[in-house]
Structure formats: C-alpha cells, structure tokens
Design an enzyme around this catalytic site. Structure first.
Site, PDB file in Angstrom:
ATOM      1  N   HIS A 295       0.846  -1.193   0.000  1.00  0.00           N
ATOM      2  CA  HIS A 295       0.000   0.000   0.000  1.00  0.00           C
ATOM      3  C   HIS A 295       0.882   1.244   0.000  1.00  0.00           C
ATOM      4  O   HIS A 295       1.855   1.332   0.754  1.00  0.00           O
ATOM      5  CB  HIS A 295      -0.893  -0.003   1.254  1.00  0.00           C
ATOM      6  CG  HIS A 295      -1.658   1.273   1.458  1.00  0.00           C
ATOM      7  ND1 HIS A 295      -1.391   2.146   2.493  1.00  0.00           N
ATOM      8  CD2 HIS A 295      -2.674   1.829   0.754  1.00  0.00           C
ATOM      9  CE1 HIS A 295      -2.222   3.170   2.434  1.00  0.00           C
ATOM     10  NE2 HIS A 295      -3.010   3.001   1.381  1.00  0.00           N
TER      11      HIS A 295
ATOM     12  N   HIS B 232       1.029  11.117  -2.142  1.00  0.00           N
ATOM     13  CA  HIS B 232      -0.169  10.737  -1.388  1.00  0.00           C
ATOM     14  C   HIS B 232      -1.063  11.964  -1.288  1.00  0.00           C
ATOM     15  O   HIS B 232      -0.663  12.986  -0.723  1.00  0.00           O
ATOM     16  CB  HIS B 232       0.236  10.248  -0.002  1.00  0.00           C
ATOM     17  CG  HIS B 232      -0.903   9.649   0.773  1.00  0.00           C
ATOM     18  ND1 HIS B 232      -1.961   9.003   0.168  1.00  0.00           N
ATOM     19  CD2 HIS B 232      -1.151   9.605   2.103  1.00  0.00           C
ATOM     20  CE1 HIS B 232      -2.801   8.579   1.092  1.00  0.00           C
ATOM     21  NE2 HIS B 232      -2.338   8.932   2.264  1.00  0.00           N
TER      22      HIS B 232
END
Length: 958
Positions: free
Chosen positions: A325, A374
C-alpha cells in the site's frame, strides 16, 4: 521427487579464508584505517566524521557519535551502494555543488535508510564503493544459517564476547571480567561452578587469567548442550559419539528423512565433525553433532519451500498475492518522504502488487510532468516516470511472476497521455498480454501464463463509448473518501515553519496514542486521533500565521492558513483512451458496502473499514465472490501512522490483494512474510481448495467436517543465547531475563489460540523448559505458527523475539527455531503432527527423551547402566546447562494487567497471553539445505491466519 541422499547435498562447511586480490586487499586496509568524510543529513549542512570498517569486516562504524558503540551499520543490512549524487538527500543539497565523483550513498536496513557521504577526493570514494560492494557480494549468496556456522564456527560468541569483556585490551580475562561477561550474556551460574570451569581452562601455570585460547575452552565447557548430548547418547547406545548407522537411525526415526544412505551419513561426519580422529573413524562426536543440529538442515523451516513448489497454472483469483500500500512512502501517511527505492526494495522482497500512487498534475503547467504523491498530505513527490523506470528495472530480478501496478489517477488528459507513453515506452513487451487474451475469457489467466508481464490496474472507459472517442468520463474513486473533507489538507505548498509545527504535533500525538499494529479499528479510534490532530494544528497554525513573516505561500496577508476546508469532490473524471487501453485484466472498481456482480476482469477495492463489515456480515458471500475475481483490501485512510491491520482477517475469506504498509515493521508484516515464504517468496500462494470452489464458512466451529483435523504437538525443549529485551532501559546491565515461550496459532477463528510454557528464572543463555504444547487445527493450510519469547519481569518492554512459520512449512523432528533478526538466539523444539478424525479426545503429549519420567525419545531400550563416568560425562556435569544445586524453582507466570505490569500471582494463575509489543526486526535471508521428507510428512503444515479480537480461545493444560 528425486532422492536427496543419492546426490551431493550442500551442507555447512568450515569457513575458508578468501584470497583477496591486491586492489581489494588495499581497499580493506584503507577502510579499516578510517577515512574522514562528510555525512549529509536532511536539513543539516553536514557533519565531518571518521568512518571505518571494523576489524571483523562485519560493520561500518564512525566517530564521534552520541550513540557510542551503537553507531554502526552491519554489512549484512546493506542493500546497495550507489555512486554519485543520486539520493534524495543529495538532491536537497544541490546548492552544495559537490563533485559527484566524491559522493556515494549506502542504502541499508528494512526501511531503505540512506547514509550519504562525501569524500575529499575521488580515489577515497572509489575505494569505499569497491570495498563495500566486495563485502556485499561475499554475503549475498550466503544463507543466514550457513553463514552463522561458518563465521562463528562451533561457539559463535567466543571471539566477539572475548573482545567485549577485555576492558583494558591486554588480551587476558580475569575472573571478575568473566563474572561481568556472564551477566551480560544472560548466564546465571553459581560462582563455585564458574570458578571451577575457569581453573580447568587456565592451563598456563595457573596465572589467574585466560588467554583467548583458554577462554575458548572455558566457553566450550559452558556451551556444551546437555539436551543434545542426551539425544546423542539415546541413539548411540550410551556412547559419546554416533556411528554412521546410529546417525542414519536418528535421521529416519526423528527427522523423518527418507533414502538416508551410509554415504550420506559419512558426508555429514566429514562436513561437521571437528575431531580428525573421529573423522577417520567415521563417527560424529558431540561437537560435530551440535554443529549439524544447528545447521540449515535442521532448521524448523522446510528448505524445499525456498523454491516455488505449488501449482502455478490456476487462475489468478485462486492465489493470495503479496501486495503493498502506498509503496513509495518511507514512513507515515502525512509527512514522510516518497522514494523510488521503495519499489526496488519491495519487489525484490517478493511483493507482486505495488501502488503507483496518486498521480497528480505538476503545478499549473498543463503539460507538466505527472507526479506521484499521497493526496491531501504533505508527503514529498516523485515523478511518475521515475517510478515506472524503477519498477521496470527491479520487477523480475528475483521473480518472474507477474507484477500488478495499481494507479489512482487525478491527472489532466494531457498528462494521462504522457503517463500512457511512459508505460508503453519503458515497459515495452512487458505490457503485451496477447498470449493470455487468447485463452478462456470467462476466467483470469494463471501466474505461469503471465510470467514476465506487468498488469496495469486502473480505470477503463465504459464499453458503450464509441471506439473513436479519445476520452470519456469514469467514476472518480478516491481511496481517501472515508476521510471527511474537513480533515483533508487543502494545500500542500506550506512553509517549512508550518510543516515543522505539523510534524511536532503529529509526533506527539502518535507517541501518546501508540497506535502500533491495531487489529481492531474499533478498539482505538484512529478517527479521534485525526480529529485531535486537526484541532490542535488549527490552534498552533493560527499562532504561526499571526506571528511570522512572510505568510505561508497559500495565504494572503491577514488570511488564516487553513489545514482544512470545503473541498468539492468530483464524482467523475475524464479518462484518456490511451491510458484506458493499457488496463486489460485488472479493471479497478471502488466498492462500497456490497459485493456487486461484475466480470472476472473487475478488481473491487475495499478500505479495511468496508471490508471488515463484509467479513462480519457476508463472509460466505465474500468467499464466493473471491472464487471468481480479485479483491483488494487497503488500510484505512485514518491510519496516518502507517500502521497495519491484521491481514489474516481477509485471507480467511479469500481476498487476494491484501495491501500492507511495507515500511512499517511489526507483527503484521511478520505474518505477511511467513505467509509468502511458503512458496519460494514468489509473491503467489495458492488458496486452500475449499476456498477456490464450493461453499465455505470461515466462522464455522467445524468448517470442514468431512476432512481430518491436524494435531500439532510442539515439545519446547530449550533456548539458546536469548538476549535481554531490545528496549530494556538498562541494556546489557539490566537483570538476567526470566524467559518463557508462547506459541500462537493464527488462522481460522476456530483454530486461533495461544499456549505458553512456564518461566525459567535468571537464564537467557540456555534455559530448559521440556514442555509439550498441543494444538488442533481444522484448516492447517491457512495456519501460521508463531513462536514468541518473553521476559517475565523486565524493566520496560518484555518482548524478546519471535519467529513465524507457516504450518505447512514446519519440519518434523528435532529442530531449531531461530528468532527473526537475532543472530544466535533460538528455541530447540520437537515437532510432531497427527491426523485426528471425528471429535475424539486429543492425543496426549509424546513421550520424549526430555519428558519427566520417560526413558528416551525414541522409546529405545535404555541399555546397561553406566558403571563409570566417561570423560564426556564428567564434562557434561560441569556445563552451564547441568542442574545446579540450590537453584530457585521456576516461578509461576502471573497474568499481566492492562498496563503490562505483572500483577501478583493467584493460587493457580491462568495462562493469559501477555500483550505483544512489536519491534523492528530485519528479515532473515532465505535458508538453504535439506533432505526429502517421507511421503507421510510432505503434506504437513501450512500458512496461518489471525482472528479478530475476541476470537482467541485460551488453552490450558490440566
């Protein structure tokens, strides 16, 4: 399967000094003499330090340092050495105008930390790069257990321990230094016994000191294993050595090895026996037997599992797939750095599904470079092109099986076209899936069919659009949707001062919360943490904005900088045909709270919150869904500390792509490693057959009533060289540990349980438990067996070490369980597996050699009584593992309270599990060496899983 006894088997051999070429030898000399270099740090101008290679050539050290002796990087932990100014740190110091020929970077450790160095001239840099690469090449092909034996020979601590104990450096140890040393290495022996062994080892006219050679004799007496000596005697008819016939009987009877020939046994004698006299006689003495038993051949992990050993021709949906992830992040989800090196690291460690991240527009330039970052955070950015280049370089170095690249796209159409061009130009034929497309369109292709291929997981344009359409609209699925808009960072272009405030506040909150690896998101409200972060930062940032000039770039004068604000979220985005056409077998669909019917080519992605709801309310339907297509589970967006959920929860319902934060070491990553080591660390592990076809209920009390259960009997015999807890306040000066072993089964809820041994007082060097633990497994193919060593009453944390092994990878017989990340620490066990039918009572514990009141582990005739003690027996009576008169009895284990402080023991203390505190431990290198198991044992144990909290059943021995 071919017979291993008929071929030459690579066993451990004594270390042979390597002949160095003169240039390399000069490099070693220069490195050991030391070189002054500038050490660059983030946000610092650099520090001048003296770097040098230690005399054992095992680690890099530097001085001065506040860390003192802990200022070192072991050669084992080195990942790669790069020349020039290529790292992120060098890029941030671009104003330094360094000569690239004087610069190099050392990447090391589990988190790919970088040590960035600048030398005074190119020759020094070249010397270090050459020397380090030589040392790395020397260990790259050495299995950790084999290296342990070759490097340390029979008694591994002797040389290093001697140097640490020799405080004044005179090459001699007196009795007081010996006492201090024993305390440091967790040995508590009566002083009378220590003095007796000291005097016997001190052979040079009783000088009252030990030379290194004499200390080796002393250490040898102290280290002689009583348990192994008794085992040797049981199979040698009470002799102090094993003949080739005796050794063959032991290997067949206890270790369940087949096709063991006399030649093979003599080969073991030749490789492990230290006495030339014994070699000539063809017998194995206690030292050779100890060396053999500590070798990779007798490790608890099945060496056949170091290679791919499962059927790789089934559809992708029938496999668990190792998944990462936010692969690019090196730390938390809010402020940490992004690095392309993370892709290289995870891919070479078996990960087969990586995340290309959130692709964003670079600034306001319409045709700017697409970036990976992100979203809604202050994490740093890297270019999408650099990510693709790194994946292309490292995807198939250790592994040919397909890689899935997951992309979450937030770019403009022009940038999407650029992304598609990069993917096609860089990946080339790796994107060509024509061969797989010709197969059955109703099911996914197999890993074998997709070898060397990269699958792009992303959005596809809807089929109703005209083929001529260059773009179209698709749903805007955002993995941060579960975070309320009020908690998303509105602008990532903040000043250094504002970022500093956020970092300090976040660090403080994380320390207070100690989130760690939370298995139940409801047990601790991570949402509350983020709310606290939000409120605290708003107050802090207002003060920063009001009192500092200039204002943050995202604010105008007099305007408050907002951490959050209304951010309208688009329900759809435009998607380029170029990018859409690259998505073939892995069309990404964000799932809500239901399992919608879709084609096998659709991959449904669930946040852990939504997936957990499905597990608890639609488990059987979830299993059925995962039988025909892929599902991906990713951590909650509220896990801003990059903690991990329990992957076993989702493996139990057949989810294939269970994505973890690989940068966060701890319990969950340890389970993940154990899961995928079972098939050569290929990143693909077959699901059990009942989970691939037909109905299956993972929460049933008897999920497979027609199949026999497995009974696992683990005889926990002894421990070796167990260290003090890693976070002990007093370090080596702390108390000698009181160890006990806990074994945990992680799998289906009905199989999850824990059991533990009693406590042994004041002995971490060679504690003896001699206890049998018993477990029943309904689905062993899903089970992991976790060995944990705890200290009963340390100051601070009580966790000592662990090793997690898939049940199917366990080897039968007498085995050493080496604790992960600890050089010599191990637990000696005996493993037995039985089939159980029906609901009958479990079998009672095996009558082993070490069971109280039993005669021998092989139930062999005891032989005639010994009338006269041999020299070896007399030596055995003087070893540290021999019972000592007056030694305290092991105290009962009281249950822990909620804070980890041991409560007073009740009359009959229950065996409640202690709270686990995960620590960072590096991954052991793959093991080697083996013999073939007998057919009855080859279908043994398999990987395990973990149940949600409350699903554990405590096992008590009557």
């Amino acid at each position: 399967m071919s017979s291993r006894a008929d071929v030459s088997i690579p066993l451990c051999v004594p270390c042979v000094p390597r002949v160095l070429t003169p240039p390399v030898e000069r490099c070693m000399g220069v490195m050991q003499s030391g070189t002054q270099m500038v050490k660059l740090k983030n946000g610092s101008k650099g520090l001048v330090r003296l770097f040098y290679l230690d005399e054992h050539r095992s680690c890099i050290r530097w001085r001065p340092s506040r860390k003192s002796e802990k200022a070192k990087i072991t050669i084992d932990s080195l990942y790669k050495v790069m020349e020039g100014c290529q790292s992120d740190i060098f890029h941030r110091h671009a104003e330094g105008n360094f000569d690239s020929s004087c610069c190099f970077t050392i990447y090391h450790g589990n988190h790919m930390e970088s040590l960035d160095l600048v030398t005074s001239n190119p020759e020094e840099a070249r010397t270090w790069v050459t020397g380090l690469r030589y040392l790395m090449a020397g260990i790259s092909d050495e299995d950790s257990l084999a290296k342990r034996q070759r490097t340390h020979d029979q008694y591994p601590f002797s040389s290093l321990t001697f140097e640490e104990a020799d405080k004044n450096g005179d090459g001699l140890l007196n009795i007081e230094e010996i006492y201090q040393l024993l305390h440091k290495i967790n040995v508590n022996l009566p002083r009378r016994k220590v003095k007796q062994m000291f005097q016997e080892a001190d052979t040079d006219d009783q000088q009252g000191t030990l030379t290194y050679e004499e200390f080796s004799v002393f250490y040898k007496m102290m280290s002689l294993r009583r348990d192994l000596y008794l085992l040797l005697m049981a199979y040698s008819d009470r002799k102090d050595h094993l003949t080739a016939e005796d050794l063959g009987n032991f290997l067949r009877t206890e270790q369940k090895m087949t096709s063991v020939t006399t030649e093979y046994c003599l080969d073991i004698v030749e490789k492990f026996e230290v006495s030339e006299e014994n070699k000539q006689k063809g017998v194995l003495g206690i030292e050779g037997f100890t060396s053999f038993m500590r070798s990779p051949t007798c490790d608890v992990f099945n060496p056949l599992h170091h290679q791919v050993n499962q059927d790789m021709d089934q559809p992708l949906c029938n496999y668990y797939i190792a998944s990462s992830h936010n692969t690019y992040l090196t730390g938390d989800q809010l402020l940490s750095n992004s690095k392309t090196d993370m892709y290289a690291w995870v891919l070479q460690n078996g990960c087969r599904c990586v995340e290309g991240g959130w692709s964003w527009t670079a600034g306001t330039v319409p045709d700017g470079e697409p970036m990976v970052q992100h979203g809604y955070t202050l994490t740093s950015k890297i270019t999408f092109k650099a990510v693709v280049e790194t994946i292309n370089k490292y995807a198939f170095i250790n592994n040919e099986y397909p890689v899935v690249l997951s992309i979450e796209n937030h770019c403009t159409i022009q940038q999407q076209k650029k992304m598609a061009r990069y993917l096609q130009e860089i990946f080339g034929d790796k994107l060509d899936l024509g061969g797989a497309l010709n197969k059955d369109s109703k099911q996914l292709p197999s890993p074998n069919l997709l070898k060397g291929k990269i699958l792009i997981k992303g959005k596809r344009l809807p089929s109703y659009l005209s083929a001529d359409a260059d773009e179209g609209e698709v749903s805007d699925d955002d993995s941060a949707d579960e975070i309320e808009d009020g908690f998303k960072l509105k602008n990532s272009s903040v000043s250094h001062q504002v970022e500093s405030v956020i970092r300090k506040k976040l660090d403080s909150l994380l320390k207070e919360s100690r989130i760690g690896d939370k298995e139940d998101t409801d047990s601790f409200s991570i949402r509350a943490l983020l709310q606290a972060t939000h409120k605290g930062l708003q107050g802090s940032l207002k003060q920063v904005v009001l009192h500092c000039e200039p204002f943050p770039p995202c604010c105008s004068r007099g305007q408050e900088w907002e951490l959050t604000g209304p951010l309208p979220r688009q329900k759809t985005i435009k998607l380029s045909r170029d990018l859409s056409d690259l998505v073939v077998f892995t069309n990404s669909i964000a799932a809500q709270d239901s399992l919608e019917e879709s084609t096998p080519l659709d991959v449904l992605s669930f946040s852990e919150t939504r997936a957990q709801h499905l597990v608890h309310h639609q488990a059987e339907r979830f299993v059925s869904f995962n039988q025909r297509q892929l599902s991906r589970i990713y951590p909650s967006a509220y896990r801003i500390d990059s903690s991990n959920f329990n992957p076993q929860t989702y493996w139990n319902v057949g989810c294939q792509l269970v994505a973890l934060n690989y940068q966060t070491e701890g319990r969950m990553m340890q389970l993940n490693r154990a899961k995928f080591l079972v098939n050569g660390n290929s990143g693909y592990v077959l699901k059990p057959p009942p989970m691939c076809k037909g109905s299956f209920s993972p929460f049933s009390d008897d999920p497979l009533p027609a199949c026999p259960k497995k009974q696992l009997l683990l005889k926990i015999i002894s421990g070796q060289q167990l260290p003090k807890p890693p976070d002990s306040m007093l370090g080596d000066r702390g108390e000698i540990i009181d160890p006990f072993v806990e074994v945990e089964i992680i799998g289906l809820p009905v199989d999850c349980c824990k059991e533990q041994t009693r406590v042994v007082d004041d002995n971490g060097f060679n504690p003896v438990w001699e206890e049998t633990l018993s477990f029943t497994l309904h689905m062993p193919e899903l089970a992991l067996v976790r060995f944990l060593v705890w200290d009963h009453d340390p100051i601070g944390r009580d966790f000592v070490g662990q090793r997690t092994v898939a049940f199917s990878s366990l080897m039968p017989g007498y085995r050493h369980v080496y604790l992960e990340g600890l050089t010599e620490a191990s637990v000696f066990v005996h493993v037995t597996v039985h089939d159980m039918f029906g609901k009958g009572r479990q079998l009672r514990g095996i009558k082993g050699l070490f069971s109280r009141g039993s005669r021998s582990c092989a139930d062999a005739p005891p032989g005639p009584p010994l009338r006269k003690r041999s020299i070896s027996q007399q030596l055995l009576r003087r070893t540290a593992s021999a019972p000592a008169k007056g030694r305290k009895k092991a105290k009962p284990l009281p249950p822990p309270d909620g804070e980890g402080v041991m409560a007073p023991p009740p009359a009959r203390p229950p065996r409640a599990p202690l709270r686990h505190r995960p620590i960072s431990m590096p991954l052991e290198k793959q093991l080697q060496g083996s013999l073939v198991l007998s057919p009855s044992e080859q279908d043994g144990p398999v990987p395990i899983s973990e149940a949600p909290p409350g699903e554990y059943r405590e096992v008590r021995r009557g």
